[in-house]
Design a protein around this motif. Structure first.
Motif, PDB file in Angstrom:
ATOM      1  N   HIS A 132       0.833  -1.205   0.000  1.00 60.48           N
ATOM      2  CA  HIS A 132       0.000   0.000   0.000  1.00 60.48           C
ATOM      3  C   HIS A 132       0.865   1.251   0.000  1.00 60.48           C
ATOM      4  CE1 HIS A 132      -4.127  -1.621   1.465  1.00 60.48           C
ATOM      5  NE2 HIS A 132      -3.501  -2.508   0.721  1.00 60.48           N
ATOM      6  N   THR A 133       2.076   1.125  -0.494  1.00 65.47           N
ATOM      7  CA  THR A 133       3.060   2.193  -0.346  1.00 65.47           C
ATOM      8  C   THR A 133       3.765   2.483  -1.662  1.00 65.47           C
ATOM      9  OG1 THR A 133       3.429   1.323   1.873  1.00 65.47           O
ATOM     10  CG2 THR A 133       4.985   2.963   1.083  1.00 65.47           C
ATOM     11  N   ARG A 134       3.991   3.777  -1.915  1.00 63.90           N
ATOM     12  CA  ARG A 134       4.772   4.197  -3.086  1.00 63.90           C
ATOM     13  C   ARG A 134       6.081   4.795  -2.578  1.00 63.90           C
ATOM     14  NH1 ARG A 134       1.457   7.859  -6.821  1.00 63.90           N
ATOM     15  NH2 ARG A 134       1.603   9.284  -5.060  1.00 63.90           N
ATOM     16  N   TYR A 135       7.192   4.334  -3.142  1.00 61.90           N
ATOM     17  CA  TYR A 135       8.507   4.681  -2.611  1.00 61.90           C
ATOM     18  C   TYR A 135       9.200   5.721  -3.492  1.00 61.90           C
ATOM     19  CZ  TYR A 135       7.430   0.457  -0.065  1.00 61.90           C
ATOM     20  OH  TYR A 135       6.784  -0.478   0.710  1.00 61.90           O
ATOM     21  N   VAL A 138       1.582   9.808   5.112  1.00 60.51           N
ATOM     22  CA  VAL A 138       0.264   9.180   5.005  1.00 60.51           C
ATOM     23  C   VAL A 138      -0.552   9.856   3.911  1.00 60.51           C
ATOM     24  CG1 VAL A 138      -1.882   8.676   6.218  1.00 60.51           C
ATOM     25  CG2 VAL A 138       0.298   8.526   7.432  1.00 60.51           C
ATOM     26  N   ARG A 139      -1.161   9.046   3.059  1.00 58.10           N
ATOM     27  CA  ARG A 139      -2.030   9.537   1.989  1.00 58.10           C
ATOM     28  C   ARG A 139      -3.403   8.860   2.087  1.00 58.10           C
ATOM     29  NH1 ARG A 139       0.746  13.937   0.917  1.00 58.10           N
ATOM     30  NH2 ARG A 139       2.697  13.621  -0.266  1.00 58.10           N
ATOM     31  N   PRO A 140      -4.460   9.532   1.660  1.00 65.76           N
ATOM     32  CA  PRO A 140      -5.785   8.897   1.652  1.00 65.76           C
ATOM     33  C   PRO A 140      -5.813   7.713   0.696  1.00 65.76           C
ATOM     34  CG  PRO A 140      -5.963  11.286   1.405  1.00 65.76           C
ATOM     35  CD  PRO A 140      -4.522  10.946   1.243  1.00 65.76           C
ATOM     36  N   GLY A 141      -6.594   6.697   1.049  1.00 65.13           N
ATOM     37  CA  GLY A 141      -6.719   5.515   0.205  1.00 65.13           C
ATOM     38  C   GLY A 141      -7.763   5.659  -0.874  1.00 65.13           C
ATOM     39  N   ARG A 201     -10.071  10.801   3.452  1.00 70.34           N
ATOM     40  CA  ARG A 201      -9.271  11.925   3.944  1.00 70.34           C
ATOM     41  C   ARG A 201      -9.294  11.990   5.471  1.00 70.34           C
ATOM     42  NH1 ARG A 201     -11.735  14.114  -0.602  1.00 70.34           N
ATOM     43  NH2 ARG A 201     -13.355  15.237   0.583  1.00 70.34           N
ATOM     44  N   LEU A 202     -10.442  11.741   6.069  1.00 72.15           N
ATOM     45  CA  LEU A 202     -10.542  11.749   7.533  1.00 72.15           C
ATOM     46  C   LEU A 202      -9.634  10.683   8.142  1.00 72.15           C
ATOM     47  CD1 LEU A 202     -14.382  12.246   8.155  1.00 72.15           C
ATOM     48  CD2 LEU A 202     -12.543  13.843   8.742  1.00 72.15           C
ATOM     49  N   ILE A 203      -9.606   9.512   7.530  1.00 68.74           N
ATOM     50  CA  ILE A 203      -8.763   8.427   8.035  1.00 68.74           C
ATOM     51  C   ILE A 203      -7.292   8.804   7.936  1.00 68.74           C
ATOM     52  CG2 ILE A 203      -8.043   6.041   7.616  1.00 68.74           C
ATOM     53  CD1 ILE A 203     -10.959   5.545   6.651  1.00 68.74           C
ATOM     54  N   ALA A 204      -6.900   9.398   6.815  1.00 70.06           N
ATOM     55  CA  ALA A 204      -5.503   9.803   6.638  1.00 70.06           C
ATOM     56  C   ALA A 204      -5.111  10.847   7.677  1.00 70.06           C
ATOM     57  CB  ALA A 204      -5.288  10.338   5.227  1.00 70.06           C
ATOM     58  N   TRP A 205      -5.955  11.831   7.905  1.00 67.59           N
ATOM     59  CA  TRP A 205      -5.660  12.855   8.906  1.00 67.59           C
ATOM     60  C   TRP A 205      -5.598  12.244  10.310  1.00 67.59           C
ATOM     61  CZ3 TRP A 205     -10.029  16.003   6.266  1.00 67.59           C
ATOM     62  CH2 TRP A 205      -9.506  16.676   5.154  1.00 67.59           C
ATOM     63  N   TYR A 242       2.317   6.172   2.186  1.00 67.74           N
ATOM     64  CA  TYR A 242       1.509   5.038   2.645  1.00 67.74           C
ATOM     65  C   TYR A 242       0.031   5.370   2.456  1.00 67.74           C
ATOM     66  CZ  TYR A 242      -0.733   1.805   5.921  1.00 67.74           C
ATOM     67  OH  TYR A 242      -1.543   0.866   6.496  1.00 67.74           O
ATOM     68  N   PHE A 243      -0.692   4.542   1.691  1.00 66.59           N
ATOM     69  CA  PHE A 243      -2.105   4.780   1.404  1.00 66.59           C
ATOM     70  C   PHE A 243      -2.956   3.981   2.389  1.00 66.59           C
ATOM     71  CE2 PHE A 243       0.262   5.665  -2.410  1.00 66.59           C
ATOM     72  CZ  PHE A 243      -0.315   6.853  -2.864  1.00 66.59           C
ATOM     73  N   VAL A 244      -3.717   4.697   3.208  1.00 67.98           N
ATOM     74  CA  VAL A 244      -4.470   4.076   4.297  1.00 67.98           C
ATOM     75  C   VAL A 244      -5.834   3.582   3.823  1.00 67.98           C
ATOM     76  CG1 VAL A 244      -3.284   5.419   6.061  1.00 67.98           C
ATOM     77  CG2 VAL A 244      -5.343   6.345   5.005  1.00 67.98           C
TER      78      VAL A 244
END
Length: 329
Positions: free
Chosen positions: A86-89, A115-118, A125-129, A202-204
């Protein structure tokens, strides 16, 4: 890289890894698939057909620590990276972690996690924040941790022989296996480091239901983890459980006082706990709203409470049920 049913992310992740800057060394990407039922395997095979650096192997156990150990066994390099799907490097991620590992004389090194929104929804967006705020996951979380020497590192680069020497990942731990491995490395005198010279995104989770599932399982497995290796866990992992317990007990006391017309002060613990928690939630949401220049983060108290309450419920459920790893029976 351990994967299962990651068709939404796998091509983006592989693309970021294939673009890594390498100087004087080669890279191989071992994707360990836990019997995916979606198109994950087909996508990896297609990428591997035009780039021989990508390899696909199957993890019949379907659990993450088995995948990591299998990948380590198959890896030909002197150094290994344990990466997530779930991650971009950043294209300098591996090279920078390698340089920093050698510079600081450590056994493992990772970059900072952004952290980025999934997804594109307000929930995402709320989850990422929420997950990127220290009140959401503590200042020791992989999503909020500062650079420097650390007890545990996310998406690390390790000297392979060091990981092998401590026995690799504990296959009885379906979660927190990274905390356990990192603690065993530190117990052997090795150091771990997080550098701010590179990063990964990281996309949550994309919705609140997914966040709730994640929170419950994590809280539940914290009890199993502390039973198996107490030194691998810290107090911050159990704060949500203590919060839910305190909230439940204070609600029972307040309810009793109302039904029996007992002393009014018996409702005071509940009032104080709710007031203090609400104050911190509102402060965190306003701080985020100011940073984002948006009113949307003002809804963060909802996602913060969901994360903490369900996480804590998972912990208390594991305690009441005397939870044990299914692999350790």
């Amino acid at each position: 890289m351990a994967v299962r049913n990651e068709e939404r992310h796998i091509e983006l992740v592989l693309s970021s890894l294939l673009q890594q800057k390498t100087t004087g060394w080669d890279i191989e990407i071992i994707v360990v698939d836990g019997d995916s039922t979606d198109a994950t395997g087909d996508i990896v095979k297609r990428v591997a057909s035009y780039d021989s650096r990508v390899k696909l192997i199957t993890n019949k156990h379907r659990k993450t620590p088995y995948a990591f150990n299998l990948g380590i066994e198959k890896a030909r390099g002197e150094y290994i990276c344990i990466l997530g799907a779930h991650t971009r490097y950043a294209n300098n991620y591996i090279a920078t972690c390698l340089d920093e590992l050698k510079l600081h004389g450590v056994a493992g090194c990772s970059g900072r996690v952004i952290v980025r929104p999934g997804g594109d929804s307000l929930q995402a967006r709320l989850i990422a924040w929420t997950l990127s705020h220290p009140f959401g996951t503590s200042s020791g979380s992989m999503r909020t941790r500062a650079s420097g020497f650390a007890d545990s590192i996310p998406y690390p680069l390790f000297l392979k022989s060091t990981v092998v020497s401590v026995g690799g990942y504990d296959t009885a731990l379906h979660r927190n296996q990274d905390n356990d491995l990192n603690q065993r490395l530190r117990a052997q005198g090795h150091k771990l480091y997080i550098t701010d010279k590179t990063c990964c995104e990281y996309f949550v989770s994309k919705d609140l239901l997914s966040l709730a599932r994640y929170a419950y399982k994590t809280g539940y497995w914290n009890i199993i983890s502390v039973k198996m290796n107490p030194a691998s866990m810290s107090m911050r992992h159990f704060v949500p459980g203590a919060f839910v317990l305190a909230l439940s007990l204070s609600m029972l006391v307040a309810g009793y006082s109302i039904m029996t017309h007992a002393q009014s002060w018996m409702s005071l613990p509940l009032i104080l706990l709710v007031a203090l928690y609400s104050l911190v939630c509102v402060t965190a949401s306003w701080h985020t709203a100011w940073r984002e220049r948006s009113l949307e983060p003002l809804l963060m108290p909802l996602s913060l409470f969901l994360l903490h309450a369900v996480y804590g419920a998972g912990t208390l459920s594991a305690i009441l049920g005397n939870a044990r790893s299914p692999s350790s029976h």
